[in-house]
Write a protein that holds these residues in place. Structure first.
Motif, PDB file in Angstrom:
ATOM      1  N   SER A 221       0.810  -1.216   0.000  1.00  0.00           N
ATOM      2  CA  SER A 221       0.000   0.000   0.000  1.00  0.00           C
ATOM      3  C   SER A 221       0.846   1.269   0.000  1.00  0.00           C
ATOM      4  CB  SER A 221      -0.910   0.028   1.236  1.00  0.00           C
ATOM      5  OG  SER A 221      -0.149   0.300   2.410  1.00  0.00           O
ATOM      6  N   LYS A 222       2.122   1.137   0.427  1.00  0.00           N
ATOM      7  CA  LYS A 222       3.037   2.271   0.537  1.00  0.00           C
ATOM      8  C   LYS A 222       2.567   3.307   1.557  1.00  0.00           C
ATOM      9  CE  LYS A 222       5.383   0.590  -2.972  1.00  0.00           C
ATOM     10  NZ  LYS A 222       6.661  -0.132  -2.772  1.00  0.00           N
ATOM     11  N   ALA A 223       1.650   2.930   2.447  1.00  0.00           N
ATOM     12  CA  ALA A 223       1.157   3.863   3.465  1.00  0.00           C
ATOM     13  C   ALA A 223       2.274   4.267   4.410  1.00  0.00           C
ATOM     14  CB  ALA A 223       0.013   3.220   4.239  1.00  0.00           C
ATOM     15  N   ASP A 224       2.177   5.466   4.948  1.00  0.00           N
ATOM     16  CA  ASP A 224       3.177   5.928   5.915  1.00  0.00           C
ATOM     17  C   ASP A 224       3.165   5.060   7.174  1.00  0.00           C
ATOM     18  OD1 ASP A 224       3.826   8.080   4.250  1.00  0.00           O
ATOM     19  OD2 ASP A 224       2.358   9.400   5.196  1.00  0.00           O
ATOM     20  N   VAL A 225       1.960   4.644   7.582  1.00  0.00           N
ATOM     21  CA  VAL A 225       1.808   3.910   8.840  1.00  0.00           C
ATOM     22  C   VAL A 225       1.034   2.620   8.597  1.00  0.00           C
ATOM     23  CG1 VAL A 225       0.902   3.962  11.207  1.00  0.00           C
ATOM     24  CG2 VAL A 225       1.766   6.072  10.159  1.00  0.00           C
ATOM     25  N   ILE A 226       1.565   1.514   9.109  1.00  0.00           N
ATOM     26  CA  ILE A 226       0.818   0.260   9.190  1.00  0.00           C
ATOM     27  C   ILE A 226       0.308   0.179  10.623  1.00  0.00           C
ATOM     28  CG2 ILE A 226       0.842  -2.230   8.852  1.00  0.00           C
ATOM     29  CD1 ILE A 226       1.529  -0.486   6.364  1.00  0.00           C
ATOM     30  N   ALA A 227      -1.010   0.290  10.784  1.00  0.00           N
ATOM     31  CA  ALA A 227      -1.617   0.379  12.112  1.00  0.00           C
ATOM     32  C   ALA A 227      -2.311  -0.927  12.464  1.00  0.00           C
ATOM     33  CB  ALA A 227      -2.616   1.527  12.147  1.00  0.00           C
ATOM     34  N   PHE A 228      -1.946  -1.494  13.616  1.00  0.00           N
ATOM     35  CA  PHE A 228      -2.493  -2.784  14.040  1.00  0.00           C
ATOM     36  C   PHE A 228      -3.644  -2.563  15.012  1.00  0.00           C
ATOM     37  CE2 PHE A 228       1.886  -3.673  12.761  1.00  0.00           C
ATOM     38  CZ  PHE A 228       1.654  -4.667  11.808  1.00  0.00           C
ATOM     39  N   ALA A 229      -4.854  -2.829  14.522  1.00  0.00           N
ATOM     40  CA  ALA A 229      -6.050  -2.734  15.358  1.00  0.00           C
ATOM     41  C   ALA A 229      -6.350  -4.120  15.924  1.00  0.00           C
ATOM     42  CB  ALA A 229      -7.225  -2.207  14.545  1.00  0.00           C
ATOM     43  N   ASN A 230      -5.408  -4.618  16.700  1.00  0.00           N
ATOM     44  CA  ASN A 230      -5.535  -5.907  17.378  1.00  0.00           C
ATOM     45  C   ASN A 230      -4.697  -5.844  18.653  1.00  0.00           C
ATOM     46  OD1 ASN A 230      -2.884  -6.120  16.463  1.00  0.00           O
ATOM     47  ND2 ASN A 230      -3.333  -7.652  14.904  1.00  0.00           N
ATOM     48  N   THR A 231      -4.636  -6.922  19.395  1.00  0.00           N
ATOM     49  CA  THR A 231      -3.839  -6.904  20.622  1.00  0.00           C
ATOM     50  C   THR A 231      -3.528  -8.330  21.052  1.00  0.00           C
ATOM     51  OG1 THR A 231      -3.688  -5.900  22.844  1.00  0.00           O
ATOM     52  CG2 THR A 231      -5.798  -6.898  22.235  1.00  0.00           C
ATOM     53  N   GLY A 232      -2.846  -8.461  22.202  1.00  0.00           N
ATOM     54  CA  GLY A 232      -2.519  -9.777  22.728  1.00  0.00           C
ATOM     55  C   GLY A 232      -1.640 -10.583  21.790  1.00  0.00           C
ATOM     56  N   GLY A 233      -1.944 -11.872  21.662  1.00  0.00           N
ATOM     57  CA  GLY A 233      -1.157 -12.755  20.815  1.00  0.00           C
ATOM     58  C   GLY A 233      -1.184 -12.348  19.354  1.00  0.00           C
ATOM     59  N   ASP A 234      -2.314 -11.805  18.887  1.00  0.00           N
ATOM     60  CA  ASP A 234      -2.398 -11.332  17.501  1.00  0.00           C
ATOM     61  C   ASP A 234      -1.413 -10.194  17.254  1.00  0.00           C
ATOM     62  OD1 ASP A 234      -4.347 -13.093  16.596  1.00  0.00           O
ATOM     63  OD2 ASP A 234      -5.998 -11.805  17.216  1.00  0.00           O
ATOM     64  N   LEU A 235      -1.341  -9.262  18.189  1.00  0.00           N
ATOM     65  CA  LEU A 235      -0.421  -8.133  18.024  1.00  0.00           C
ATOM     66  C   LEU A 235       1.023  -8.609  18.058  1.00  0.00           C
ATOM     67  CD1 LEU A 235       0.157  -5.099  17.836  1.00  0.00           C
ATOM     68  CD2 LEU A 235       0.019  -4.999  20.336  1.00  0.00           C
ATOM     69  N   ALA A 236       1.340  -9.491  18.983  1.00  0.00           N
ATOM     70  CA  ALA A 236       2.710 -10.004  19.084  1.00  0.00           C
ATOM     71  C   ALA A 236       3.139 -10.666  17.772  1.00  0.00           C
ATOM     72  CB  ALA A 236       2.823 -10.999  20.242  1.00  0.00           C
ATOM     73  N   ASN A 237       2.274 -11.493  17.204  1.00  0.00           N
ATOM     74  CA  ASN A 237       2.596 -12.151  15.934  1.00  0.00           C
ATOM     75  C   ASN A 237       2.719 -11.139  14.800  1.00  0.00           C
ATOM     76  OD1 ASN A 237       2.658 -14.766  16.984  1.00  0.00           O
ATOM     77  ND2 ASN A 237       0.462 -15.053  16.720  1.00  0.00           N
ATOM     78  N   SER A 238       1.852 -10.135  14.799  1.00  0.00           N
ATOM     79  CA  SER A 238       1.894  -9.094  13.760  1.00  0.00           C
ATOM     80  C   SER A 238       3.227  -8.360  13.764  1.00  0.00           C
ATOM     81  CB  SER A 238       0.765  -8.081  13.974  1.00  0.00           C
ATOM     82  OG  SER A 238      -0.500  -8.660  13.925  1.00  0.00           O
ATOM     83  N   ILE A 239       3.627  -7.886  14.944  1.00  0.00           N
ATOM     84  CA  ILE A 239       4.841  -7.071  15.050  1.00  0.00           C
ATOM     85  C   ILE A 239       6.078  -7.901  14.724  1.00  0.00           C
ATOM     86  CG2 ILE A 239       6.296  -5.737  16.618  1.00  0.00           C
ATOM     87  CD1 ILE A 239       3.785  -4.258  15.880  1.00  0.00           C
ATOM     88  N   ARG A 240       6.143  -9.109  15.256  1.00  0.00           N
ATOM     89  CA  ARG A 240       7.300  -9.966  14.988  1.00  0.00           C
ATOM     90  C   ARG A 240       7.465 -10.211  13.486  1.00  0.00           C
ATOM     91  NH1 ARG A 240       5.305 -13.746  18.621  1.00  0.00           N
ATOM     92  NH2 ARG A 240       5.986 -13.486  20.772  1.00  0.00           N
ATOM     93  N   GLN A 241       6.367 -10.576  12.836  1.00  0.00           N
ATOM     94  CA  GLN A 241       6.452 -10.904  11.413  1.00  0.00           C
ATOM     95  C   GLN A 241       6.699  -9.657  10.566  1.00  0.00           C
ATOM     96  OE1 GLN A 241       3.175 -13.595  10.294  1.00  0.00           O
ATOM     97  NE2 GLN A 241       3.283 -14.472  12.356  1.00  0.00           N
ATOM     98  N   ALA A 242       6.163  -8.511  10.989  1.00  0.00           N
ATOM     99  CA  ALA A 242       6.431  -7.259  10.270  1.00  0.00           C
ATOM    100  C   ALA A 242       7.910  -6.913  10.338  1.00  0.00           C
ATOM    101  CB  ALA A 242       5.594  -6.123  10.853  1.00  0.00           C
ATOM    102  N   GLN A 243       8.535  -7.155  11.483  1.00  0.00           N
ATOM    103  CA  GLN A 243       9.968  -6.895  11.629  1.00  0.00           C
ATOM    104  C   GLN A 243      10.782  -7.871  10.780  1.00  0.00           C
ATOM    105  OE1 GLN A 243      11.128  -4.307  12.841  1.00  0.00           O
ATOM    106  NE2 GLN A 243      10.091  -3.612  14.695  1.00  0.00           N
ATOM    107  N   GLU A 244      10.327  -9.111  10.699  1.00  0.00           N
ATOM    108  CA  GLU A 244      11.023 -10.101   9.864  1.00  0.00           C
ATOM    109  C   GLU A 244      10.986  -9.705   8.389  1.00  0.00           C
ATOM    110  OE1 GLU A 244       9.083 -13.767  10.738  1.00  0.00           O
ATOM    111  OE2 GLU A 244       9.864 -13.886  12.789  1.00  0.00           O
ATOM    112  N   PHE A 245       9.899  -9.051   7.974  1.00  0.00           N
ATOM    113  CA  PHE A 245       9.774  -8.590   6.593  1.00  0.00           C
ATOM    114  C   PHE A 245      10.523  -7.281   6.353  1.00  0.00           C
ATOM    115  CE2 PHE A 245       5.408 -10.759   5.641  1.00  0.00           C
ATOM    116  CZ  PHE A 245       6.020 -11.999   5.759  1.00  0.00           C
TER     117      PHE A 245
END
Length: 404
Positions: A221-245
């Motif tokens: 999307s080339k958006a300035d911000v990727i915003a995670f509207a989740n939390t808990g285990g979902d957020l942890a998995n999101s952030i980890r995988q985003a950093q891996e990418f």
């Protein structure tokens, strides 16, 4: 004459004692019973879960174990993040086990299901870890309060902070149920208010493990911000995988609801630099550190904002019973709205007519591994956000209980 004066003095003393404790005290079933309904083993268990149960146990003990001379009891259960399971437990507690108030929740869908039952049974509920702003918006009730945070306060505070740093376009990765929808919608409204744009959105099921397809869409999307509207285990998995990418190297990552437990799970290496809004941080000052030290003795963990907020909510609920002389749900909630509220958690606080506790929020930044002094030293304060700026105004609320 002396004996007459003595009789008058004695009578006055008796009356003063009588009025010190409400003479009309009415405690149903000769006991105040608190039900802790939370996620005990799922993706929200670290943020709420067993720690929430312990927070309530601590509040009961610190209050002295009794209120108006009657014992305070506690039961707890796992709703498994299923609204029907949560509603079934709540019905049993209200109808068969004489529970007076149900607290915590951890899941907005469960909270909405229990709210309807609470109104029917004329009981009380104290929401700490369910965040949908609709709970005190269109779903507001004289039977309930939302104590710790809501999606509006988190999204509003975070979006405004990132907008000031230059973020203009946003892409949302949203968990697909009531909480995620409310968080995304509250954030989107603030994005539009500050002149930003929504580049797109993808929704994922609750308790997802693989976010690769969602993240690739966000990245493209080339958006300035990727915003995670989740939390808990979902957020942890999101952030980890985003950093891996390697996404954080070209786009900002925003976590609308990240707690100390989430940072602990993700690790500072992956979470460092994230700015987020929170209602509580354990290392803020001596008062928060004192509670955190006692909590850690019992749980071996630092308290999250929802665990600390739950302790505060239960303590103020018990104070309201003591002051009002009853455990009647709506009457206790009404008393809470008339009481001063000021403790280690709730700063510059008041309970509004819609049931929303208005209090200071905090913008914090996750420390780098080099900045951290050790385990649980994860956040640094960036800004105190006054409650009236963080939470929706009465004019913005859909609650019919509020004067506009």
């Amino acid at each position: 004459m002396r004996s007459t004066y003595g009789w008058i003095a004695a009578s006055a003393a008796i009356l003063s004692v009588a009025f010190a404790t409400p003479s009309h005290a009415q405690i149903s079933d000769d006991m105040v019973k608190i039900g802790v309904l939370t996620d005990q083993a799922g993706l929200y268990a670290d943020a709420a879960g067993p720690g929430a149960v312990e927070a309530v146990r601590m509040a009961i003990a610190d209050f002295g174990g009794k209120v108006l001379g009657k014992p305070i009891a506690m039961v707890d259960a796992d709703h498994q993040n299923k609204a029907d399971v949560g509603a079934g437990i709540a019905r049993r507690w209200y109808e068969q086990e004489n529970v007076d108030v149900i607290v915590d929740f951890a899941n907005s869908a469960v909270a909405f299901a229990v709210l309807e039952l609470t109104k029917q049974k004329n009981k009380a509920m104290l929401v700490s870890s369910a965040g949908s702003s609709d709970l005190t918006g269109k779903g507001c009730s004289p039977n309930s309060v939302q104590w710790t945070y809501n999606t509006y306060a988190l999204a509003n505070s975070t979006v405004r902070a990132l907008a000031k740093s230059g973020a203009k376009s946003w892409y949302f990765v949203t968990v697909d149920y009531a909480f995620g929808h409310a968080l995304r919608n509250d954030a989107a409204r603030t994005v539009e208010k500050v002149g930003g744009t929504i580049a797109g959105e993808v929704r994922h099921p609750l308790n997802s493990m693989d976010f690769s397809s969602y993240l690739l869409q966000a990245q493209s999307s080339k958006a300035d911000v990727i915003a995670f509207a989740n939390t808990g285990g979902d957020l942890a998995n999101s952030i980890r995988q985003a950093q891996e990418f390697g996404m954080a190297q070209k786009q900002k990552l925003a976590a609308f609801l990240m707690q100390t437990s989430d940072i602990h799970a993700i690790g500072l290496q992956a979470a460092q630099g994230l700015q987020l809004a929170t209602a509580f941080y354990w290392d803020l000052d001596d008062k928060t550190r004192d509670f955190a030290a006692r909590f850690m003795e019992k749980t071996k963990k630092r308290p999250t904002m929802v665990q600390a907020g739950l302790y505060s909510a239960v303590m103020n609920y018990l104070k309201a019973i003591e002051k009002s002389g009853t455990d009647d749900g709506p009457k206790v909630i009404a008393q809470m709205k008339d009481m001063p509220i000021d403790d280690f958690f709730a700063r510059n606080a008041f309970l509004r007519e819609d049931g929303q506790l208005i209090h200071d929020m905090y913008l914090v930044q996750v420390k780098s591994p080099a900045e951290s002094k050790g385990a649980w030293d994860y956040e640094k304060l960036v800004q105190v956000i006054p409650g009236k700026e963080a939470f929706a105004t009465p004019e913005e609320s859909a609650c019919p209980l509020l004067e506009k």
